[in-house]
Design an enzyme around this catalytic site. Structure first.
Site, PDB file in Angstrom:
ATOM      1  N   GLY A   7       0.857  -1.187   0.000  1.00 28.48           N
ATOM      2  CA  GLY A   7       0.000   0.000   0.000  1.00 28.48           C
ATOM      3  C   GLY A   7       0.886   1.227   0.000  1.00 28.48           C
ATOM      4  O   GLY A   7       1.408   1.625   1.038  1.00 28.48           O
ATOM      5  N   GLY A   9       0.343   4.521  -0.684  1.00 30.93           N
ATOM      6  CA  GLY A   9      -0.332   5.816  -0.740  1.00 30.93           C
ATOM      7  C   GLY A   9       0.494   6.812   0.037  1.00 30.93           C
ATOM      8  O   GLY A   9       1.734   6.769   0.005  1.00 30.93           O
ATOM      9  N   MET A  11       0.935   7.308   3.458  1.00 31.87           N
ATOM     10  CA  MET A  11       1.738   6.777   4.566  1.00 31.87           C
ATOM     11  C   MET A  11       2.733   5.721   4.100  1.00 31.87           C
ATOM     12  O   MET A  11       3.875   5.683   4.575  1.00 31.87           O
ATOM     13  CB  MET A  11       0.813   6.183   5.629  1.00 31.87           C
ATOM     14  CG  MET A  11      -0.049   7.216   6.309  1.00 31.87           C
ATOM     15  SD  MET A  11       0.916   8.462   7.181  1.00 31.87           S
ATOM     16  CE  MET A  11       1.367   7.559   8.650  1.00 31.87           C
ATOM     17  N   LYS A 188      -6.620   6.135  20.155  1.00 29.11           N
ATOM     18  CA  LYS A 188      -6.560   6.848  18.873  1.00 29.11           C
ATOM     19  C   LYS A 188      -7.854   6.630  18.084  1.00 29.11           C
ATOM     20  O   LYS A 188      -8.331   7.530  17.387  1.00 29.11           O
ATOM     21  CB  LYS A 188      -5.340   6.384  18.044  1.00 29.11           C
ATOM     22  CG  LYS A 188      -5.133   7.278  16.833  1.00 29.11           C
ATOM     23  CD  LYS A 188      -3.815   7.084  16.104  1.00 29.11           C
ATOM     24  CE  LYS A 188      -3.639   8.208  15.098  1.00 29.11           C
ATOM     25  NZ  LYS A 188      -3.047   7.759  13.840  1.00 29.11           N
ATOM     26  N   ASN A 196     -13.649  12.080  12.616  1.00 30.75           N
ATOM     27  CA  ASN A 196     -13.728  11.671  11.205  1.00 30.75           C
ATOM     28  C   ASN A 196     -15.163  11.635  10.698  1.00 30.75           C
ATOM     29  O   ASN A 196     -15.507  12.302   9.729  1.00 30.75           O
ATOM     30  CB  ASN A 196     -13.090  10.292  11.001  1.00 30.75           C
ATOM     31  CG  ASN A 196     -11.617  10.387  10.676  1.00 30.75           C
ATOM     32  OD1 ASN A 196     -11.229  10.504   9.534  1.00 30.75           O
ATOM     33  ND2 ASN A 196     -10.793  10.379  11.701  1.00 30.75           N
ATOM     34  N   GLU A 273     -13.068   4.080   6.040  1.00 27.90           N
ATOM     35  CA  GLU A 273     -12.634   3.045   6.982  1.00 27.90           C
ATOM     36  C   GLU A 273     -13.644   2.866   8.128  1.00 27.90           C
ATOM     37  O   GLU A 273     -13.317   2.293   9.158  1.00 27.90           O
ATOM     38  CB  GLU A 273     -11.261   3.433   7.550  1.00 27.90           C
ATOM     39  CG  GLU A 273     -10.178   3.533   6.491  1.00 27.90           C
ATOM     40  CD  GLU A 273      -8.788   3.763   7.074  1.00 27.90           C
ATOM     41  OE1 GLU A 273      -8.543   4.858   7.631  1.00 27.90           O
ATOM     42  OE2 GLU A 273      -7.959   2.842   6.990  1.00 27.90           O
TER      43      GLU A 273
END
Ligand code: NAD
Length: 312
Positions: A7, A9, A11, A188, A196, A273
């Site tokens: 992945g 992207g 990050m 978190k 979000n 997500e």
């Protein structure tokens, strides 16, 4: 150690670039063809704290992994949560019995998916405060500082997790070995589970949300649902501390920031997500017999909005 970033992207590019710059053997795997083509042609191109840098590393699509013999000692996962199953189904050949998988994704319950592909004692979980954003295929903006907190999922993985800490230290990723990473993951997730979805649904940034009169009550209620479910998994969240932690963002430097779910849903019409944040709390709540009406409603509303905007 052979490291594969799965992945690439925002990050994934950050971690790949910093690990590569520190001299590690880094391979990239990504499912977005335009991104793979751009990285293959020009490397990862980054605005790295104001300096333009480019770094070339081997890069593969999932189909190329399935057809080839690339293997890894450590797979660092930086997909969106909702992409995990599709990607891991395709790249199973990357993971042999000695491969460790490190998951630093936002949200909760990723281990339930990853356990199907990697043994528990080869799984490392964590969180990161680093940030990153894509500006186009192969192009990222990497600004500011961050940290990583990680821990092996099963006790026998500790030696390897400590090796990862050393490697990340060498790459300037500011890692810390945690004795209770699950607590940090849940804490978190409370930030993501409030800011979000609320900003995405209310079409506002963090500071604007904070100025509304229902915001304190919304935060308290959502955090209480997270805490009730976390308690069933042995994690004791201090709800008032978590509330203060989230509410502090209303007046902090990031007050004018639109959270990633806002950007994914409202700007880029991408699937979110939510199933691994409020959706996970609603699912687990049902399993444990705990009422989680706010998380359940927020999850459904985000799914409804995904459909309204034709998110993919
Ligand atoms: P990302 O969306 O930038 O990348 C994830 C995957 O989606 C990559 O495979 C990428 O190639 C693909 N992708 C991106 N844009 C696409 C497009 N337009 N079309 C098709 N595919 C596309 O995700 P990210 O921001 O790197 O986040 C990865 C994980 O890290 C998530 O769990 C996120 O919540 C978490 N996280 C992100 C940040 C951040 O600042 N970005 C900070 C901490 C944690």
């Amino acid at each position: 150690m052979k490291i594969t970033v799965l992945g690439v992207g925002g990050m994934g590019s950050r971690f790949a670039l910093m690990l590569h710059q520190a001299g590690n053997d880094v391979t990239l795997v990504d499912g977005w063809q335009a991104n793979v083509d751009a990285i293959r042609a020009n490397g990862i191109q980054a605005n790295f704290n104001g300096k333009q840098v480019a770094a070339k590393m081997p890069v593969y699509t999932p189909a190329e992994i399935a057809a080839g013999d690339v293997q890894a000692d450590l797979v660092v996962v930086f997909l969106k949560s909702n992409q995990l199953t599709t990607m891991f189904d395709q790249v199973q050949s990357l993971i042999d019995p000695n491969t460790y998988v490190l998951c630093l994704l936002n949200g909760i319950g990723h281990e339930d998916v990853l356990e199907k592909y990697v043994a528990k004692d080869h799984l490392i979980l964590g969180i990161t405060m680093w940030t990153a954003g894509m500006t186009g295929p192969g192009q990222v903006e990497l600004l500011g500082d961050g940290e990583v907190e990680l821990q092996n999922f099963a006790p026998s993985g500790k030696d390897f997790a400590l090796q990862v800490v050393d490697i990340f230290k060498g790459a300037g990723l500011n890692p810390h070995y945690s004795e209770n990473v699950k607590y940090s993951i849940w804490r978190k997730a409370c930030v993501n589970g409030t800011l979000n979805c609320l900003c995405a649904l209310l079409d506002c940034n963090i500071g604007e949300l904070g100025k509304t009169t229902p915001a304190p009550d919304l935060l308290h209620t959502i955090i209480a649902e997270f805490a009730a479910v976390a308690a069933k998994e042995g994690i004791k969240l201090d709800t008032e501390e978590v509330y203060q932690h989230v509410a502090a963002t209303f007046t902090a430097d990031i007050a004018d920031h639109y959270p990633s779910m806002y950007q994914d849903l409202n700007q880029h019409h991408r699937l979110t997500e939510i199933e691994f944040i409020n959706g996970a709390v609603a699912r687990k709540g049902k399993q444990y017999g705990i009422a989680t009406p706010y998380c359940a409603l927020l999850t459904q509303m985000v799914h409804a909005k995904e459909q309204l905007v034709g998110a993919k």
